[in-house]
Design a protein around this motif. Sequence first.
Motif, PDB file in Angstrom:
ATOM      1  N   MET A   1       0.908  -1.197  -0.037  1.00 52.23           N
ATOM      2  CA  MET A   1       0.104  -0.001   0.001  1.00 52.23           C
ATOM      3  C   MET A   1       0.835   1.073   0.221  1.00 52.23           C
ATOM      4  O   MET A   1       0.914   1.983   1.078  1.00 52.23           O
ATOM      5  N   PRO A   2       1.533   1.648  -1.345  1.00 49.92           N
ATOM      6  CA  PRO A   2       2.481   2.659  -1.087  1.00 49.92           C
ATOM      7  C   PRO A   2       1.428   4.089  -0.995  1.00 49.92           C
ATOM      8  O   PRO A   2       0.349   4.098  -1.643  1.00 49.92           O
ATOM      9  N   HIS A   3       1.763   4.782   0.114  1.00 52.01           N
ATOM     10  CA  HIS A   3       0.968   5.944   0.264  1.00 52.01           C
ATOM     11  C   HIS A   3       1.172   7.167  -0.832  1.00 52.01           C
ATOM     12  O   HIS A   3       2.395   7.561  -1.233  1.00 52.01           O
ATOM     13  N   GLN A   4       0.080   7.986  -0.877  1.00 53.24           N
ATOM     14  CA  GLN A   4       0.079   9.127  -1.623  1.00 53.24           C
ATOM     15  C   GLN A   4       0.607  10.300  -0.509  1.00 53.24           C
ATOM     16  O   GLN A   4      -0.354  10.716   0.491  1.00 53.24           O
ATOM     17  N   LEU A   5       1.872  10.742  -0.238  1.00 49.87           N
ATOM     18  CA  LEU A   5       2.497  11.638   0.848  1.00 49.87           C
ATOM     19  C   LEU A   5       2.437  13.108   0.297  1.00 49.87           C
ATOM     20  O   LEU A   5       2.842  13.087  -0.952  1.00 49.87           O
ATOM     21  N   ALA A   6       1.965  13.922   1.113  1.00 54.22           N
ATOM     22  CA  ALA A   6       2.062  15.249   0.800  1.00 54.22           C
ATOM     23  C   ALA A   6       2.945  16.116   1.971  1.00 54.22           C
ATOM     24  O   ALA A   6       3.007  15.675   3.122  1.00 54.22           O
ATOM     25  N   LYS A   7       3.459  17.011   1.608  1.00 58.67           N
ATOM     26  CA  LYS A   7       4.198  17.894   2.800  1.00 58.67           C
ATOM     27  C   LYS A   7       3.268  19.170   3.539  1.00 58.67           C
ATOM     28  O   LYS A   7       3.720  19.499   4.583  1.00 58.67           O
ATOM     29  N   GLY A   8       2.357  19.396   2.850  1.00 56.61           N
ATOM     30  CA  GLY A   8       1.510  20.296   3.575  1.00 56.61           C
ATOM     31  C   GLY A   8       0.024  20.062   4.187  1.00 56.61           C
ATOM     32  O   GLY A   8      -0.657  21.025   4.514  1.00 56.61           O
ATOM     33  N   PHE A   9      -0.281  18.983   4.406  1.00 56.27           N
ATOM     34  CA  PHE A   9      -1.360  18.475   5.306  1.00 56.27           C
ATOM     35  C   PHE A   9      -1.259  19.280   6.664  1.00 56.27           C
ATOM     36  O   PHE A   9      -2.595  19.482   7.177  1.00 56.27           O
TER      37      PHE A   9
ATOM     38  N   VAL B   1       0.897  21.668   9.917  1.00 61.14           N
ATOM     39  CA  VAL B   1       2.292  22.545  10.210  1.00 61.14           C
ATOM     40  C   VAL B   1       2.316  22.185  11.424  1.00 61.14           C
ATOM     41  O   VAL B   1       1.217  22.084  12.383  1.00 61.14           O
ATOM     42  N   SER B   2       3.746  22.064  11.971  1.00 60.30           N
ATOM     43  CA  SER B   2       4.091  21.879  13.466  1.00 60.30           C
ATOM     44  C   SER B   2       5.110  22.680  13.736  1.00 60.30           C
ATOM     45  O   SER B   2       4.868  23.778  14.365  1.00 60.30           O
ATOM     46  N   SER B   3       6.397  22.244  13.210  1.00 58.67           N
ATOM     47  CA  SER B   3       7.609  22.916  13.793  1.00 58.67           C
ATOM     48  C   SER B   3       7.960  24.022  12.789  1.00 58.67           C
ATOM     49  O   SER B   3       7.906  23.939  11.528  1.00 58.67           O
ATOM     50  N   VAL B   4       7.976  25.026  13.409  1.00 57.36           N
ATOM     51  CA  VAL B   4       8.249  26.473  12.546  1.00 57.36           C
ATOM     52  C   VAL B   4       9.915  26.313  11.918  1.00 57.36           C
ATOM     53  O   VAL B   4      10.152  26.764  10.770  1.00 57.36           O
ATOM     54  N   THR B   5      10.563  25.122  12.478  1.00 54.22           N
ATOM     55  CA  THR B   5      11.998  25.384  11.797  1.00 54.22           C
ATOM     56  C   THR B   5      12.273  23.629  11.486  1.00 54.22           C
ATOM     57  O   THR B   5      13.426  23.475  11.083  1.00 54.22           O
ATOM     58  N   GLY B   6      11.132  22.711  11.427  1.00 54.32           N
ATOM     59  CA  GLY B   6      11.543  21.337  11.158  1.00 54.32           C
ATOM     60  C   GLY B   6      11.657  21.218   9.653  1.00 54.32           C
ATOM     61  O   GLY B   6      11.372  21.990   8.738  1.00 54.32           O
ATOM     62  N   ALA B   7      11.362  19.861   9.247  1.00 56.43           N
ATOM     63  CA  ALA B   7      11.449  19.538   8.066  1.00 56.43           C
ATOM     64  C   ALA B   7      10.491  19.763   7.261  1.00 56.43           C
ATOM     65  O   ALA B   7       9.249  19.931   7.877  1.00 56.43           O
ATOM     66  N   ASN B   8      10.430  20.100   5.864  1.00 53.42           N
ATOM     67  CA  ASN B   8       9.227  20.628   5.188  1.00 53.42           C
ATOM     68  C   ASN B   8       8.618  21.823   5.492  1.00 53.42           C
ATOM     69  O   ASN B   8       7.724  22.124   5.102  1.00 53.42           O
ATOM     70  N   LYS B   9       9.272  22.918   6.277  1.00 54.26           N
ATOM     71  CA  LYS B   9       8.972  23.907   6.934  1.00 54.26           C
ATOM     72  C   LYS B   9       8.516  24.974   5.769  1.00 54.26           C
ATOM     73  O   LYS B   9       7.514  25.632   6.023  1.00 54.26           O
TER      74      LYS B   9
ATOM     75  N   PRO C   1      -9.206  29.856   2.973  1.00 55.29           N
ATOM     76  CA  PRO C   1      -9.119  28.464   3.283  1.00 55.29           C
ATOM     77  C   PRO C   1      -8.424  27.571   2.280  1.00 55.29           C
ATOM     78  O   PRO C   1      -7.861  26.334   2.639  1.00 55.29           O
ATOM     79  N   ASN C   2      -8.471  27.854   1.048  1.00 56.16           N
ATOM     80  CA  ASN C   2      -7.844  26.842   0.178  1.00 56.16           C
ATOM     81  C   ASN C   2      -6.347  26.638   0.092  1.00 56.16           C
ATOM     82  O   ASN C   2      -5.744  25.916  -0.188  1.00 56.16           O
ATOM     83  N   LYS C   3      -5.811  27.684   0.916  1.00 57.70           N
ATOM     84  CA  LYS C   3      -4.481  27.780   1.272  1.00 57.70           C
ATOM     85  C   LYS C   3      -3.741  27.233   2.441  1.00 57.70           C
ATOM     86  O   LYS C   3      -2.671  26.906   2.558  1.00 57.70           O
ATOM     87  N   LEU C   4      -4.880  27.109   3.457  1.00 54.68           N
ATOM     88  CA  LEU C   4      -4.506  26.478   4.731  1.00 54.68           C
ATOM     89  C   LEU C   4      -4.154  25.200   4.566  1.00 54.68           C
ATOM     90  O   LEU C   4      -4.791  24.442   3.890  1.00 54.68           O
ATOM     91  N   PRO C   5      -3.276  24.652   5.606  1.00 54.28           N
ATOM     92  CA  PRO C   5      -3.178  23.125   5.791  1.00 54.28           C
ATOM     93  C   PRO C   5      -4.572  22.809   6.498  1.00 54.28           C
ATOM     94  O   PRO C   5      -5.363  23.429   7.069  1.00 54.28           O
TER      95      PRO C   5
END
Length: 434
Positions: A268-276, A278-286, A308-312
């Motif tokens: 089951m390869p996942h469809q992964l996204a970066k912007g679902f 937000v968490s760390s201000v300085t972390g990965a995918n920031k 809203p369409n721009k928000l995570p």
Amino acid sequence: MNGSLKNSLNLVHAEKINRIVLERKEKPRYFTVFSTSCSPQQNWQSLLFFYVAYKVKQPGNITRIVSGCNPNEADALRKIHREKISTLSDRFHLHVTPDWGFRDQKKYWNKPHGLLHWMKNELRPPNNVDEYDDDIIIILDPDMLLLKPITNDFGDFHKDDFWIGGKRIEKVRHSTPFAQHYGFGNAWLTSLKGNLSYVVGKNSPALKVTLTEASNYYPAGPPYLATGKDMFALAESWVKFLPRVHELYPQFMAEMHAYCIAAAHLEMPHQLAKGFMVSSVTGANKEKSFMFLDDVTREKACNAKVSPNKLPFVLHYCQRYAIGRWFFSKYKLHENIFDCDAELVREPPSNVAQMYDWYIFPNGIEKNDYSKPESQHFLVKHAWMMCTIIFSLNEAVFQMKKKHCSPKANYNKSFHFHNDDEFQDMLRNVTRPF
């Protein structure tokens, strides 16, 4: 209580829940779940989670899966849920699991075990496959705020560069779950140091996954979304593989790695996204995750109006956020925040990111200077995260008190996280003290 009577009551409870969810006509049906302990900290997080889900109109049923309770604690949670949560919506549920004894480094094991217990007792697969197979199961964490509804359709979600390995499909479907991309890459595979077969067996498809595929399709984390059919299979393998994963990699991340291994084992390869999320201000995918703030100025960061369409979909408040001595941490918040006599959190001024170009955490040790032009975008991110959490929390507390407390309830927004003398000094003098 004898075993047969207890089982009968459990079955009645499960049938009651199923009547609620199955009478609804929308297709697919949505089941959002989040796993918690019985701790006071996760009680206030759960109250906030349900309120925000109600406010953004998250579709379908939402269930808190709680583990590790003693009988008195479970009864207390049922009372709170009945009086404060069920009154928001008949789609909001509480599912109490057995206490499996998972504590400390193994406390996250409650998530896969709780998920599987909930599915078996509430949705009751695999006997009623026609009822749940095509529904959508969404897994979030209790310290997540929904910023907008999340469904199975991602047709409007950003361009291809937000999708790891390219955007293959737009809707969750069988054999292709969706999830947030997490920064551990192929570590779920390499951390086992060549011993994957010990976990999955010698004939598992997971053994054929390349390092590139391991990075592009499997380093998943909440939000997880899968069809009912797939999520049940994932939950079974997740629970099955976790003990041996932890044996080889005795870290708290073993729980997440076991999920990845389960997905690879089930092909089951996942469809992964970066912007679902937000968490760390300085972390990965920031940078990708915070692109919605690119045009927001420091002056307006605290109350930024974002389309809203721009928000995570989710704000994950698992980090610490600060401007000056304004601060938020879930670990430092007083746990009785929803009590009638508890004070609310003091709210930062709307231009807080313009007033201060530094922060100091309450420990007095961790601090940062953001006065240089190239680092000032961090001020916007810290301010937006901190203000969004505090404003959402205060709104939830206010509404709960208004509905459930006497007119004498405490509505003062006076709680802050710092030594009061130092906090008051910051209000008088915005200059960086270091």
